[in-house]
Design an enzyme around this catalytic site. Structure first.
Site: not given
Ligand code: NAD
Length: 495
Positions: A187, A261, A295, A395
């Site tokens: 997803k 992550e 991230c 962040e």
């Molecule tokens: P997000 O959490 O809003 O969304 C990430 C994914 O999760 C999307 O596919 C979204 O549709 C889905 N999602 C959202 N809420 C959900 C839920 N309750 N249950 C299941 N799925 C859900 O994050 P984003 O805005 O897309 O990405 C940015 C974030 O990702 C930042 O905080 C960044 O630090 C983090 N990130 C971490 C890493 C790492 O390896 N640690 C790498 C890249 C990004």
């Protein structure tokens, strides 16, 4: 429902193609009331819309993966190796279109997409392939061959990814699950669906058994439905700490494993004995890379007081000289942020920052100069940021650097470890003994010293609010495997 591939002439996902999922080897049209309007981050023009998949389609995808579990979890290594090789070749052959799609979708400049976004994905896949070749899933424990440890596929995997490194994050998970023997449901982020659809087209060409790879497009609710499905055994999630904590709680209720992550607020420690000019050039660029939307961005710079004033002056100079530009334009500039929500979130931090006790030394709130539209943020540096300041703790996920002075090693380490996050940390010093001593005491999953890049296959991930578990190389395969000890039965030749 359609059986077959997208238009042969192009791998661009059209509006119709955008709303398709791939389940049990078939393309399926998403239906449902949740429609998300997409916007071009550069022009703010309409970029189509996404129909979020509902729980019925999620259920179909998980069932398809379960049906494939027996066959894929027992597949010979050669079959899994061929799948990874085919995937690498498929992406290689479409490097250009992947780079263009990522660039258009998230606003990252085209050269950056080629050299970093697509290249990182391919490098990670090659590291997964190398790990699969080298590592044994069945090893003897002690002198008696009847005592063994086996790594076995955990079951059906749910893979949920964000938008900021949209191909890289997908391949880290898909590669690991494929190699481990887990059928999967991916997803991807609603803001990077076109990249994921292109990726699914490559997967569809591999002719894997139906149900080994499934794509379900959608929003956070689609992701939540997937995580809550009782047929999912292991969840690999990359995204925000907020969503990660919901996912961990849902999965824990039925003891499904999770790799999380999450976010970061990674410190960069500059000691007075470092090569200051190089450390500043690299450090500021690392924070601003991908417009700050990484991230592991080195977003919190800690500088030894003897060189602090000089470092602040250099940071302002470097930030002012950092160019912004259109995603499609060649060059090393920064692009816009991905969407309005992200832009407004970052602006909120900038507005807060100028009213806080921090000292703005470059950039600041408002749309970047020279841009009449688009989610462009001026690269910004705040100095004298105290640990109590939100800019230090939270962040921001934009091109915003904080700077804080320290006196001596102990205070540097204390400041570095003073947030809930623990993803990456960076150390700049010419003293090898200090580099080792400080690295050991930093609360982070990944330490990089004097600008040294991580070698491919090194474990990627963090602690605390940055999540749990690791991706990449052998660690990324083991994340989808469980451990079994066998006592009293030596390994026999397999038929
Ligand atoms: P997000 O959490 O809003 O969304 C990430 C994914 O999760 C999307 O596919 C979204 O549709 C889905 N999602 C959202 N809420 C959900 C839920 N309750 N249950 C299941 N799925 C859900 O994050 P984003 O805005 O897309 O990405 C940015 C974030 O990702 C930042 O905080 C960044 O630090 C983090 N990130 C971490 C890493 C790492 O390896 N640690 C790498 C890249 C990004």
């Amino acid at each position: 429902m359609t059986n077959g591939r997208f238009s042969a002439h192009s791998f661009h996902a059209t509006q119709a193609e955008l709303n398709q999922s791939f389940v049990s080897g078939l393309w399926m049209q998403a239906k449902g009331p949740r429609v998300l309007g997409l916007v071009d981050p550069h022009s703010e023009a309409d970029a189509g819309s996404l129909v979020a998949s509902e729980s019925g389609l999620v259920d179909q995808a998980v069932r398809a993966a379960r049906d494939a579990l027996r066959e894929w979890s027992r597949s010979p290594r050669t079959v899994r190796r061929n799948a990874l090789e085919g995937l690498i070749q498929g992406i290689e052959a479409r490097r250009e279109i992947f780079a263009q799609t990522i660039s258009a979708e998230i606003g990252a400049p085209i050269d950056f997409c080629h050299k970093q976004q697509v290249a990182a994905a391919l490098a990670h896949l090659r590291a997964t392939l190398a790990a699969l070749e080298c590592e044994s899933n069945d090893s003897q424990l002690g002198p008696d061959p009847a005592h063994r440890v086996r790594y076995e596929a955990m079951g059906v995997a749910a893979l949920i990814t964000p938008w900021n490194w949209p191909l890289n994050q997908v391949v880290l998970k898909v590669g690991g699950a494929l190699a481990a023997g887990c059928p999967m449901v991916l997803k991807p982020s609603e803001y990077a669906t076109r990249t994921a659809v292109l990726f699914a087209q490559v997967m569809a060409e591999l002719d894997l058994p139906a149900g080994v790879f499934n794509l379900v497009i959608g929003d956070g609710q689609t992701g939540a439905d997937l995580v809550a499905h009782p047929g999912v055994d292991v969840v690999s999630f990359t995204g925000s700490t907020r969503a990660g904590s919901h996912i961990a709680a849902t999965a824990a209720a039925r003891f499904a494993r999770t790799t999380l992550e999450l976010g970061g607020k990674s410190p960069n420690l500059l000691f007075a004995d470092c090569d200051l000019e190089t450390a500043m050039t690299q450090g500021v660029a690392h924070c601003f890379r991908n417009s700050g939307q990484s991230c592991n961005a080195a977003s919190r710079m800690l500088v030894e007081r003897q060189v602090y004033d000089r470092a602040v002056a250099l940071a302002a100079e470097i930030a002012r000289a950092t160019p912004l530009g259109a995603p499609a334009a060649p060059g090393p500039h920064l692009g816009p942020l991905v969407n309005r929500a992200q832009y407004e979130r970052v602006q909120g931090y900038l507005d807060y920052g100028v009213t806080s006790d921090a000292r703005l030394i470059s950039g600041g709130p408002g749309r970047a100069d020279g841009f009449a539209q688009g989610y462009y943020v001026t690269p910004t540096v705040f100095a004298d940021v105290t640990p109590e300041n939100r800019l230090f703790q939270e962040e921001i996920f934009g091109p915003v650097l904080t700077m804080t002075p320290f006196d001596g090693e102990d205070q540097a380490i204390a400041l570095a470890n003073q947030t809930p996050y623990g993803l990456a940390a960076y150390v700049q010093t010419s003293d090898p003994a200090r580099a080792d001593r400080v690295s050991r005491q930093l609360n982070a999953g990944m330490i990089q010293v004097n600008g040294t890049s991580r070698v491919q296959g090194a474990p990627f991930g963090g602690r605390g609010a940055s999540g749990q578990g690791r991706e990449a190389g052998i660690w990324g395969i083991r994340a989808f495997q469980d451990i079994k000890s066998i006592s009293g039965a030596a390994r026999m030749p397999q038929t």
